[in-house]
Design an enzyme around this catalytic site. Structure first.
Site, PDB file in Angstrom:
ATOM      1  N   HIS A  18       0.848  -1.205   0.000  1.00  0.00           N
ATOM      2  CA  HIS A  18       0.000   0.000   0.000  1.00  0.00           C
ATOM      3  C   HIS A  18       0.884   1.257   0.000  1.00  0.00           C
ATOM      4  CE1 HIS A  18      -3.144  -2.698   2.090  1.00  0.00           C
ATOM      5  NE2 HIS A  18      -3.663  -2.375   0.941  1.00  0.00           N
ATOM      6  N   LYS A  43     -15.635  -8.522   4.833  1.00  0.00           N
ATOM      7  CA  LYS A  43     -14.451  -8.700   5.680  1.00  0.00           C
ATOM      8  C   LYS A  43     -14.757  -8.380   7.136  1.00  0.00           C
ATOM      9  CE  LYS A  43     -11.045  -7.643   2.142  1.00  0.00           C
ATOM     10  NZ  LYS A  43      -9.963  -6.772   1.684  1.00  0.00           N
ATOM     11  N   ARG A  92      -2.243  -6.228  -8.330  1.00  0.00           N
ATOM     12  CA  ARG A  92      -1.105  -7.106  -8.052  1.00  0.00           C
ATOM     13  C   ARG A  92      -0.930  -8.179  -9.106  1.00  0.00           C
ATOM     14  NH1 ARG A  92      -3.120  -8.831  -2.412  1.00  0.00           N
ATOM     15  NH2 ARG A  92      -4.970  -8.623  -3.690  1.00  0.00           N
ATOM     16  N   SER A 130      -2.999  -7.944   3.085  1.00  0.00           N
ATOM     17  CA  SER A 130      -3.209  -7.726   4.518  1.00  0.00           C
ATOM     18  C   SER A 130      -3.508  -9.049   5.217  1.00  0.00           C
ATOM     19  CB  SER A 130      -4.357  -6.740   4.723  1.00  0.00           C
ATOM     20  OG  SER A 130      -4.054  -5.513   4.119  1.00  0.00           O
TER      21      SER A 130
HETATM   22  N1  COA Z   1       0.167  -4.272  -2.303  1.00  0.00           N
HETATM   23  C1  COA Z   1      -0.120  -5.310  -1.536  1.00  0.00           C
HETATM   24  N2  COA Z   1      -1.380  -5.662  -1.231  1.00  0.00           N
HETATM   25  C2  COA Z   1      -2.372  -4.935  -1.731  1.00  0.00           C
HETATM   26  C3  COA Z   1      -2.129  -3.841  -2.546  1.00  0.00           C
HETATM   27  C4  COA Z   1      -0.796  -3.511  -2.829  1.00  0.00           C
HETATM   28  N3  COA Z   1      -0.474  -2.495  -3.607  1.00  0.00           N
HETATM   29  N4  COA Z   1      -3.304  -3.311  -2.916  1.00  0.00           N
HETATM   30  C5  COA Z   1      -4.253  -4.062  -2.329  1.00  0.00           C
HETATM   31  N5  COA Z   1      -3.693  -5.044  -1.622  1.00  0.00           N
HETATM   32  C6  COA Z   1      -4.405  -6.082  -0.899  1.00  0.00           C
HETATM   33  C7  COA Z   1      -4.928  -5.638   0.409  1.00  0.00           C
HETATM   34  O1  COA Z   1      -3.994  -5.861   1.443  1.00  0.00           O
HETATM   35  C8  COA Z   1      -6.157  -6.498   0.578  1.00  0.00           C
HETATM   36  O2  COA Z   1      -5.795  -7.742   1.142  1.00  0.00           O
HETATM   37  P1  COA Z   1      -6.852  -8.626   1.938  1.00  0.00           P
HETATM   38  O3  COA Z   1      -7.930  -9.003   0.959  1.00  0.00           O
HETATM   39  O4  COA Z   1      -6.046  -9.759   2.400  1.00  0.00           O
HETATM   40  O5  COA Z   1      -7.393  -7.750   3.048  1.00  0.00           O
HETATM   41  C9  COA Z   1      -6.630  -6.720  -0.867  1.00  0.00           C
HETATM   42  O6  COA Z   1      -5.528  -6.426  -1.674  1.00  0.00           O
HETATM   43  C10 COA Z   1      -7.723  -5.804  -1.324  1.00  0.00           C
HETATM   44  O7  COA Z   1      -7.940  -4.831  -0.363  1.00  0.00           O
HETATM   45  P2  COA Z   1      -8.089  -3.292  -0.516  1.00  0.00           P
HETATM   46  O8  COA Z   1      -7.278  -2.733  -1.618  1.00  0.00           O
HETATM   47  O9  COA Z   1      -7.886  -2.722   0.815  1.00  0.00           O
HETATM   48  O10 COA Z   1      -9.550  -3.202  -1.006  1.00  0.00           O
HETATM   49  P3  COA Z   1     -10.807  -3.797  -0.369  1.00  0.00           P
HETATM   50  O11 COA Z   1     -11.298  -4.753  -1.390  1.00  0.00           O
HETATM   51  O12 COA Z   1     -10.638  -4.300   1.007  1.00  0.00           O
HETATM   52  O13 COA Z   1     -11.671  -2.485  -0.246  1.00  0.00           O
HETATM   53  C11 COA Z   1     -13.150  -0.793  -1.093  1.00  0.00           C
HETATM   54  C12 COA Z   1     -12.429  -2.102  -1.301  1.00  0.00           C
HETATM   55  C13 COA Z   1     -13.132  -0.268   0.311  1.00  0.00           C
HETATM   56  C14 COA Z   1     -12.451   0.212  -1.964  1.00  0.00           C
HETATM   57  C15 COA Z   1     -14.585  -1.090  -1.585  1.00  0.00           C
HETATM   58  O14 COA Z   1     -15.123  -2.141  -0.833  1.00  0.00           O
HETATM   59  C16 COA Z   1     -15.493   0.104  -1.490  1.00  0.00           C
HETATM   60  O15 COA Z   1     -15.408   0.988  -2.304  1.00  0.00           O
HETATM   61  N6  COA Z   1     -16.364   0.145  -0.482  1.00  0.00           N
HETATM   62  C17 COA Z   1     -17.311   1.229  -0.277  1.00  0.00           C
HETATM   63  C18 COA Z   1     -18.745   0.833  -0.645  1.00  0.00           C
HETATM   64  C19 COA Z   1     -18.962   1.003  -2.112  1.00  0.00           C
HETATM   65  O16 COA Z   1     -18.847   2.064  -2.677  1.00  0.00           O
HETATM   66  N7  COA Z   1     -19.337  -0.099  -2.744  1.00  0.00           N
HETATM   67  C20 COA Z   1     -19.536  -0.152  -4.164  1.00  0.00           C
HETATM   68  C21 COA Z   1     -18.209  -0.296  -4.832  1.00  0.00           C
HETATM   69  S1  COA Z   1     -18.406  -1.180  -6.320  1.00  0.00           S
END
Ligand code: COA
Length: 162
Positions: A18, A43, A92, A130
């Protein structure tokens, strides 16, 4: 152009992957707002929202144009409330694509003026997530190459040994 980009995620916890995206985005955009999702329907977070905020605030200190906040509700509504038309996401691997494609398409449906920009995660962080960090920490493994040093204590404290 004077663009504010939103970098959303759950950051449970933030990893070096991140941080890599944050640093690179901070060079591309005038301002980057790291937006921590308050809740998720898929989650269960290990770190409460306030802790995730505190941890991210520690690691973005070197970047004056980066701020951190939490958000609830739709990401597109949050972006609009900040006057932002750019969402940044890290990719990724191919396996991320389908999920990201769906999310970007849905966000486009909800707000046509908002663009999702994908940045390739640096190769050294392709394996990182994560969940992997939490798994290693839970099993008392070495997290030093996975999360920023400022977060070692916070992550270890969340998973005290037996
Ligand atoms: N390097 C390493 N790991 C990475 C990374 C990077 N550059 N980018 C993402 N990841 C990993 C994260 O650690 C995470 O791991 P995990 O699944 O083990 O927790 C995974 O990739 C994805 O997580 P993250 O990037 O934090 O996204 P998310 O899927 O948890 O969150 C939101 C997504 C919050 C952006 C999305 O749910 C959202 O927009 N929510 C709001 C409600 C909404 O608008 N909904 C409609 C959207 S369509």
């Amino acid at each position: 152009m004077d663009i504010t980009a939103i970098y959303p995620g759950s950051f449970d916890p933030a990893t070096l992957g991140h941080l890599d995206i944050i640093e690179r985005a901070s060079k591309l955009f005038a301002r980057v707002v790291v937006a921590i999702s308050e809740s998720s329907n898929t989650k269960r977070f290990a770190f409460p929202e306030e802790k995730r905020l505190e941890m991210l605030e520690k690691i973005v200190k070197p970047f004056p144009n980066v701020s951190v906040t939490t958000f609830g509700g739709l990401l597109t509504s949050f972006a609009r409330s900040r006057g932002s038309a750019v969402l940044v996401r890290g990719l990724r691997a191919i396996s991320d694509f389908e999920y990201e494609f769906q999310m970007a398409s849905m966000n486009r449906y909800l707000a046509q003026e908002i663009e999702t920009v994908f940045m390739m995660t640096s190769p050294k962080y392709h394996y990182l997530s994560s969940s992997i960090v939490k798994e290693i920490a839970r099993l008392q493994g070495d997290i030093s190459g996975l999360v920023p040093p400022e977060l070692f204590e916070d992550v270890r404290a969340c998973f005290p040994g037996p």
